[in-house]
Design a protein around this motif. Structure first.
Motif, short mmCIF file in Angstrom:
data_model
loop_
_atom_site.label_atom_id
_atom_site.label_comp_id
_atom_site.label_asym_id
_atom_site.label_seq_id
_atom_site.Cartn_x
_atom_site.Cartn_y
_atom_site.Cartn_z
N THR A 2 0.83 -1.18 0.00
CA THR A 2 0.00 0.00 0.00
C THR A 2 0.87 1.25 0.00
O THR A 2 1.83 1.34 0.77
N LYS A 3 0.54 2.18 -0.86
CA LYS A 3 1.30 3.43 -0.90
C LYS A 3 0.99 4.23 0.37
O LYS A 3 -0.17 4.38 0.74
N ASN A 4 2.04 4.74 1.01
CA ASN A 4 1.84 5.49 2.24
C ASN A 4 2.64 6.79 2.26
O ASN A 4 2.83 7.38 3.30
N MET A 5 3.07 7.25 1.09
CA MET A 5 3.83 8.49 1.00
C MET A 5 3.09 9.50 0.13
O MET A 5 2.71 9.19 -1.00
N GLY A 6 2.93 10.69 0.66
CA GLY A 6 2.31 11.77 -0.09
C GLY A 6 3.30 12.43 -1.03
O GLY A 6 4.51 12.18 -0.98
N ASN A 7 2.80 13.30 -1.88
CA ASN A 7 3.65 13.97 -2.87
C ASN A 7 4.72 14.83 -2.23
O ASN A 7 5.85 14.87 -2.70
N LEU A 8 4.39 15.54 -1.16
CA LEU A 8 5.37 16.40 -0.50
C LEU A 8 6.50 15.56 0.11
O LEU A 8 7.68 15.93 0.02
N ASP A 9 6.17 14.45 0.72
CA ASP A 9 7.16 13.54 1.28
C ASP A 9 8.08 13.01 0.19
O ASP A 9 9.30 12.98 0.35
N ARG A 10 7.51 12.62 -0.92
CA ARG A 10 8.30 12.09 -2.03
C ARG A 10 9.20 13.17 -2.62
O ARG A 10 10.37 12.91 -2.93
N LEU A 11 8.69 14.37 -2.76
CA LEU A 11 9.47 15.48 -3.29
C LEU A 11 10.63 15.81 -2.36
O LEU A 11 11.77 16.02 -2.81
N PHE A 12 10.38 15.85 -1.06
CA PHE A 12 11.43 16.13 -0.08
C PHE A 12 12.55 15.10 -0.19
O PHE A 12 13.74 15.44 -0.18
N ARG A 13 12.19 13.84 -0.32
CA ARG A 13 13.20 12.78 -0.43
C ARG A 13 14.01 12.93 -1.71
O ARG A 13 15.22 12.72 -1.71
N LEU A 14 13.36 13.32 -2.80
CA LEU A 14 14.09 13.52 -4.05
C LEU A 14 15.05 14.71 -3.95
O LEU A 14 16.15 14.66 -4.50
N VAL A 15 14.65 15.75 -3.24
CA VAL A 15 15.53 16.90 -3.04
C VAL A 15 16.76 16.47 -2.23
O VAL A 15 17.88 16.88 -2.52
N VAL A 16 16.55 15.64 -1.22
CA VAL A 16 17.67 15.13 -0.42
C VAL A 16 18.61 14.30 -1.30
O VAL A 16 19.84 14.42 -1.20
N VAL A 17 18.06 13.48 -2.18
CA VAL A 17 18.87 12.66 -3.09
C VAL A 17 19.73 13.56 -3.97
O VAL A 17 20.93 13.32 -4.14
N VAL A 18 19.13 14.59 -4.53
CA VAL A 18 19.87 15.52 -5.40
C VAL A 18 20.96 16.24 -4.60
O VAL A 18 22.09 16.40 -5.08
N ALA A 19 20.66 16.65 -3.37
CA ALA A 19 21.64 17.35 -2.55
C ALA A 19 22.83 16.44 -2.22
O ALA A 19 23.99 16.88 -2.29
N ILE A 20 22.56 15.20 -1.87
CA ILE A 20 23.64 14.26 -1.58
C ILE A 20 24.47 14.00 -2.83
O ILE A 20 25.71 14.00 -2.78
N GLY A 21 23.80 13.82 -3.96
CA GLY A 21 24.52 13.60 -5.23
C GLY A 21 25.38 14.80 -5.60
O GLY A 21 26.52 14.64 -6.05
N ALA A 22 24.86 16.00 -5.41
CA ALA A 22 25.62 17.21 -5.74
C ALA A 22 26.82 17.36 -4.81
O ALA A 22 27.92 17.71 -5.27
N ALA A 23 26.63 17.09 -3.52
CA ALA A 23 27.75 17.18 -2.57
C ALA A 23 28.84 16.18 -2.92
O ALA A 23 30.03 16.49 -2.85
N TYR A 24 28.44 14.99 -3.34
CA TYR A 24 29.43 13.99 -3.74
C TYR A 24 30.15 14.41 -5.01
O TYR A 24 31.37 14.28 -5.12
N ALA A 25 29.39 14.92 -5.98
CA ALA A 25 29.98 15.34 -7.26
C ALA A 25 30.96 16.49 -7.08
O ALA A 25 31.94 16.60 -7.82
N MET A 26 30.71 17.36 -6.10
CA MET A 26 31.60 18.50 -5.85
C MET A 26 32.77 18.13 -4.95
O MET A 26 33.58 18.99 -4.60
N GLY A 27 32.85 16.88 -4.54
CA GLY A 27 33.95 16.44 -3.72
C GLY A 27 33.82 16.77 -2.25
O GLY A 27 34.80 16.71 -1.51
#
Length: 67
Positions: A2-27
């Protein structure tokens, strides 16, 4: 599952993923911290795409709102 995550929760998690990826890419991340945050980023990405967070299930939590 059963899906239990709303759109805002999913968006927040994607922003965190992008931030971690960017921090890694910048060393800014390396070593053990990079590995730990990489695992967190993969988990966040997968749960965002699926819309279900297994950690919410035992507690009956949902950020989807009322239908």
């Amino acid at each position: 599952m059963t899906k239990n995550m709303g759109n805002l929760d999913r968006l927040f998690r994607l922003v965190v993923v992008v931030a971690i990826g960017a921090a890694y890419a910048m060393g800014q991340l390396s070593g053990t911290l990079a590995i730990i945050l990489g695992v967190v980023a993969v988990m966040f990405l997968l749960t965002s795409l699926v819309g279900t967070c297994p950690a919410y299930l035992p507690f009956g939590l949902s950020t989807r709102g009322k239908n």
